[in-house]
Design an enzyme around this catalytic site. Structure first.
Site, PDB file in Angstrom:
ATOM      1  N   CYS A   1     -10.857 -38.425  -7.503  1.00  0.00           N
ATOM      2  CA  CYS A   1     -11.748 -39.426  -6.687  1.00  0.00           C
ATOM      3  C   CYS A   1     -13.008 -38.289  -6.359  1.00  0.00           C
ATOM      4  O   CYS A   1     -13.749 -37.912  -6.997  1.00  0.00           O
ATOM      5  CB  CYS A   1     -11.002 -40.009  -5.523  1.00  0.00           C
ATOM      6  SG  CYS A   1     -12.276 -41.681  -5.059  1.00  0.00           S
TER       7      CYS A   1
ATOM      8  N   GLU B   1      -2.058 -40.997  -8.441  1.00  0.00           N
ATOM      9  CA  GLU B   1      -0.682 -40.604  -7.542  1.00  0.00           C
ATOM     10  C   GLU B   1      -0.197 -42.170  -6.865  1.00  0.00           C
ATOM     11  O   GLU B   1       1.015 -42.165  -6.819  1.00  0.00           O
ATOM     12  CB  GLU B   1      -1.111 -39.985  -6.309  1.00  0.00           C
ATOM     13  CG  GLU B   1      -2.004 -40.640  -5.204  1.00  0.00           C
ATOM     14  CD  GLU B   1      -3.675 -40.263  -5.547  1.00  0.00           C
ATOM     15  OE1 GLU B   1      -3.899 -40.131  -6.628  1.00  0.00           O
ATOM     16  OE2 GLU B   1      -4.185 -40.411  -4.406  1.00  0.00           O
TER      17      GLU B   1
ATOM     18  N   HIS C   1      -7.113 -43.012  -8.605  1.00  0.00           N
ATOM     19  CA  HIS C   1      -6.135 -42.459  -7.901  1.00  0.00           C
ATOM     20  C   HIS C   1      -4.765 -42.443  -8.734  1.00  0.00           C
ATOM     21  O   HIS C   1      -3.933 -43.518  -8.072  1.00  0.00           O
ATOM     22  CB  HIS C   1      -5.789 -43.137  -6.289  1.00  0.00           C
ATOM     23  CG  HIS C   1      -6.994 -42.616  -5.488  1.00  0.00           C
ATOM     24  ND1 HIS C   1      -6.915 -41.549  -4.559  1.00  0.00           N
ATOM     25  CD2 HIS C   1      -8.100 -43.037  -5.320  1.00  0.00           C
ATOM     26  CE1 HIS C   1      -8.004 -41.403  -3.869  1.00  0.00           C
ATOM     27  NE2 HIS C   1      -8.721 -42.514  -4.302  1.00  0.00           N
TER      28      HIS C   1
HETATM   29  N1  GLN Z   1     -16.197 -40.568  -0.664  1.00  0.00           N
HETATM   30  C1  GLN Z   1     -16.069 -41.025  -2.111  1.00  0.00           C
HETATM   31  C2  GLN Z   1     -16.546 -42.420  -2.393  1.00  0.00           C
HETATM   32  O1  GLN Z   1     -16.560 -43.064  -1.625  1.00  0.00           O
HETATM   33  C3  GLN Z   1     -14.640 -40.625  -2.495  1.00  0.00           C
HETATM   34  C4  GLN Z   1     -13.672 -41.470  -2.072  1.00  0.00           C
HETATM   35  C5  GLN Z   1     -12.129 -40.989  -2.498  1.00  0.00           C
HETATM   36  O2  GLN Z   1     -12.123 -39.863  -2.584  1.00  0.00           O
HETATM   37  N2  GLN Z   1     -11.231 -41.890  -2.403  1.00  0.00           N
HETATM   38  O3  GLN Z   1     -16.757 -42.587  -3.633  1.00  0.00           O
END
Ligand code: GLN
Length: 542
Positions: free
Chosen positions: A383, A511, A509
């Site tokens: 992310c 995980e 994600h």
């Molecule tokens: N802050 C970033 C976004 O909103 C990454 C979000 C995250 O890592 N879950 O896209």
């Protein structure tokens, strides 16, 4: 089909005794008996969900397939049961009050005075029953967050007390998790905190049927007998929950004390015993591991590893599948200033930059990515980790020195990461990000495809920003391989660097989908690459 049964698990004395793990472990044992089960968490705080809470306060926000931002205990339920949870599996006091007050405004209760009993307690009971909305479950386990005695928790305890009356005591079971501390000066295990905690429950009208006693050592028979006598439960219903080397051993610990059998007998389930073969093998494999590698988690919430709970567990699963123990090194990226990268990272075999929000620590993350890229250290970017990899590449490989994410530098001439179109007009916080599972198409002959071994995958997201398609072509021309895209081709979901031994990033994600008996493919391959890297390092060092 028999009527659905309900098990309520409360906690006493102190928090963090492992109620979530206890629920997940009992759930696993009942499932292994062939029962259809689900687990729910009731959280007494007033936030509608944990989505707007700082990870420092609440730990990780666990996202379900259907896009709910939930408590991290749902992660334990999924990992142990190998079963997806949904929005129905988590309710907070905030949600309950929000809903009841909305109904009040709509005039649903016209003429009535709205009260905790019955309006709030009825709504809580309704939500518990909603877990079995398909009417196909044998058992629902309900974990009550917090500790007996908390003011916020009272409506929940009152609701589950009533639930026992509504459904009948043969269809409900109350389990209380408590602490039995060892006092070193007198060399004694003390039962008084447990007695008091059960007393609080009984004042509310709940007599526990089973006590789970967390302690750092085994409870001698006289201690168990004393707890049984003072707390009004049979001695065999005093179950010890002693510290074990891995949380995944807890189901076996419980099974040895016939926890699931006591539950099955209470409900009159006369089916087969739990089949613990797979789980037993898992623990055996875990215990036979003799090699170790270190992987760095470079983020900003590293002083509270609970913020990265699912990542930690995903490494346990991937470690077992690679027969290696993965030691995690927590690195605060605020400290990674240029020139210090080596001091922080020269003893690790892999680097992970996880998800996150806000600008603090970003430059350190970029330095970390650069170090991993230049030194061929296996790298997984998740992310925000992917977004940092793109910024770093744009700055240092493509040559756009001012490249940045619009999240941190709205005026940058190179917003290589930008707000998603659908997010532009959203002003409300909480539940408004791109959330939950989305399909992703993988490109053949990439490491991403190799890891998954399939062309179409589904992964969970939680973000507002994404790679800016305006710069896609130049990024690709400079060497980035886009290895995963949304099925309509509009969103970049995965990317990698072909010249690097293992440099893979994902906007989702992974995980959140790793399971105890089924490591996530990306973590599995990342750990494999890191293990290889550590062997090369050792050879070079010889
Ligand atoms: N802050 C970033 C976004 O909103 C990454 C979000 C995250 O890592 N879950 O896209």
């Amino acid at each position: 089909m028999q009527k659905c049964k309900y098990i309520f698990i409360t906690g006493g004395v102190v928090s963090s005794l492992g109620k979530g793990i206890s629920c997940a472990s009992l759930g696993y044992l009942l499932k292994a008996r062939g029962l259809k089960i689900s687990i729910m968490k009731l959280d007494p705080y007033l936030n509608v969900d944990p989505g707007t809470m700082s990870p420092f306060q609440h730990g990780e926000v666990y996202v379900t397939d259907d896009g709910a931002e939930t408590d991290l205990d749902l992660g334990h339920y999924e990992r142990f049961l190998d079963q997806n949870m949904s929005r129905d599996n988590n309710a907070t006091a905030g949600q309950v009050y929000h809903h009841v007050l909305k109904q009040e405004r709509e005039g649903i209760f016209l003429g009535s005075t709205i009260q905790v009993i019955p309006h709030i307690t009825d709504e809580i009971k309704k939500r518990i029953r909603m877990v079995n909305r398909e009417n196909d479950l044998d058992v629902v386990i309900v974990e009550i967050g917090g500790t007996v005695g908390d003011i916020e928790g009272l409506p929940f305890l009152e609701a589950i007390r009533q639930f026992g009356l509504d459904e009948g005591r043969s269809n409900t079971l109350y389990v209380h998790l408590t602490l039995v501390p060892f006092i070193s000066g007198v060399d004694e295990l003390k039962t008084k905190p447990t007695q008091h905690s059960v007393m609080r429950l009984r004042e509310i009208g709940i007599q526990p049927d089973i006590l789970l006693c967390r302690s750092d050592r085994t409870l001698p028979v006289p201690v168990k007998d004393k707890i049984a006598l003072f707390c009004n439960v049979p001695p065999e219903a005093v179950i010890e929950a002693i510290d074990v080397p891995t949380i995944y051993e807890v189901p076996l610990l419980f099974a040895r004390q016939k926890f699931d059998k006591i539950v099955a007998d209470h409900f009159g389930f006369n089916g087969k015993e739990a089949d613990l073969d797979t789980w037993g093998k898992l623990i055996k494999r875990f215990k036979s591991i003799s090699q170790e590698i270190t992987i760095a988690i470079c983020g900003k919430y590293v002083s509270l590893p609970d913020a990265y709970k699912s990542i930690m567990e995903a490494f346990v699963h991937a470690g077992i599948e690679n027969d290696v123990k993965v030691k995690l090194k927590w690195v605060n990226t605020e400290e990674i200033v240029p020139g210090t990268e080596k001091n922080h990272l020269d003893d690790v075999s892999g680097i992970l930059v996880p998800g996150g929000f806000g600008e603090r620590g970003i430059e350190g993350k970029l330095n970390t990515v650069k170090y991993a890229r230049n030194n061929n250290i296996p790298f997984l970017g998740i992310c925000l980790g992917l977004q940092c990899a793109v910024i770093e590449f744009a700055r240092n490989v493509v040559g756009w020195e001012e490249a940045h994410s619009a999240e941190f530098e709205p005026e940058t001439p190179y917003p290589v990461i930008d707000i998603m179109e659908e997010q532009k007009h959203i002003t409300q916080k909480g539940g408004t990000m791109r959330l939950g599972a989305y399909d992703c198409k993988l490109i053949k002959e990439t490491k991403s495809y190799e890891a998954y071994g399939s062309e179409l995958i589904s992964e969970r997201h939680r973000h507002r920003f994404e790679v800016n398609n305006k710069f896609r072509k130049q990024l690709e021309e400079s060497g980035i391989i886009i290895s995963g895209i949304s099925p309509d081709g509009s969103l970049i979901e995965m990317l990698e660097l072909p010249e690097h031994p293992w440099f893979v990033c994902c906007q989702f994600h992974p995980e959140l989908k790793s399971r105890a008996t089924r490591a996530h493919p990306l973590f599995r391959e990342f750990v494999k690459a890191s293990l290889m890297f550590s062997k090369i390092l050792k050879k070079v060092g010889q």
